[in-house]
Design a protein around this motif. Structure first.
Motif, mmCIF file in Angstrom:
data_model
loop_
_atom_site.group_PDB
_atom_site.id
_atom_site.type_symbol
_atom_site.label_atom_id
_atom_site.label_comp_id
_atom_site.label_asym_id
_atom_site.label_seq_id
_atom_site.Cartn_x
_atom_site.Cartn_y
_atom_site.Cartn_z
ATOM 1 N N MET A 1 0.870 -1.238 0.113
ATOM 2 C CA MET A 1 -0.043 -0.257 -0.224
ATOM 3 C C MET A 1 0.833 0.629 0.033
ATOM 4 O O MET A 1 1.611 1.319 0.885
ATOM 5 C CB MET A 1 -0.652 0.232 1.263
ATOM 6 C CG MET A 1 -2.317 0.291 0.475
ATOM 7 S SD MET A 1 -2.921 -0.250 2.630
ATOM 8 C CE MET A 1 -3.921 1.315 2.467
ATOM 9 N N ASP A 38 -6.595 3.633 -1.580
ATOM 10 C CA ASP A 38 -6.785 2.657 -1.525
ATOM 11 C C ASP A 38 -5.460 2.152 -1.654
ATOM 12 O O ASP A 38 -5.283 0.991 -1.802
ATOM 13 C CB ASP A 38 -7.991 1.716 -2.615
ATOM 14 C CG ASP A 38 -7.659 2.180 -4.085
ATOM 15 O OD1 ASP A 38 -6.688 2.575 -4.246
ATOM 16 O OD2 ASP A 38 -8.413 2.048 -4.748
ATOM 17 N N ASN A 40 -2.751 2.855 -4.096
ATOM 18 C CA ASN A 40 -3.189 2.777 -5.478
ATOM 19 C C ASN A 40 -2.668 4.551 -6.214
ATOM 20 O O ASN A 40 -3.604 5.128 -5.211
ATOM 21 C CB ASN A 40 -3.574 2.052 -6.284
ATOM 22 C CG ASN A 40 -4.527 0.769 -5.832
ATOM 23 O OD1 ASN A 40 -3.559 -0.033 -6.220
ATOM 24 N ND2 ASN A 40 -5.645 0.654 -6.372
#
Length: 121
Positions: A1, A38, A40
């Motif tokens: 992440m 998220d 991204n």
């Protein structure tokens, strides 16, 4: 992440000068990196530079953006829209929930022999 961060904390948008990617052609052309929330990251050219960039083919745009993302992930100089230094960092994984699912309630026929008196009735 992955997340975009500054010294003050997380930010949603950072940018880099295109000079790092293609010195003469992209000098002062800003490439924006947005945190989608998220994990991204999305990368695109700034809208104000679209007219200048229209003289180049879409395949060239895609290559420049790919190179820009590689540079940004490798630690290239990023800045917020206000000019504050920013960078990409790995966010720690979310801790697993300590709440465990409950077993379904036992039905009357699930009780072993001899414990049938425990049935609610």
């Amino acid at each position: 992440m992955k997340r975009l961060i500054t010294r003050a904390g997380a930010v949603t948008t950072a940018q880099m000068d295109g000079y790092l990617i293609e010195e003469r052609l992209l000098d002062r052309i800003m490439i924006q990196i947005s945190d989608m929330g998220d994990g991204n990251l999305e990368i695109a050219f700034d809208d104000r530079d679209r007219r200048y960039l229209s003289q180049f083919p879409a395949a060239q745009h895609a290559q420049w953006l790919t190179d820009a993302m590689l540079h940004a992930e490798a630690g290239a100089a990023l800045e917020t829209l206000e000019g504050e230094p920013a960078w990409i960092a790995e966010a720690p994984p979310r801790p697993a929930s300590r709440i465990k699912p409950m077993r379904p309630a036992r039905q009357g026929h699930d009780l072993p022999l001899g414990l049938e008196f425990l049935r609610r009735g």
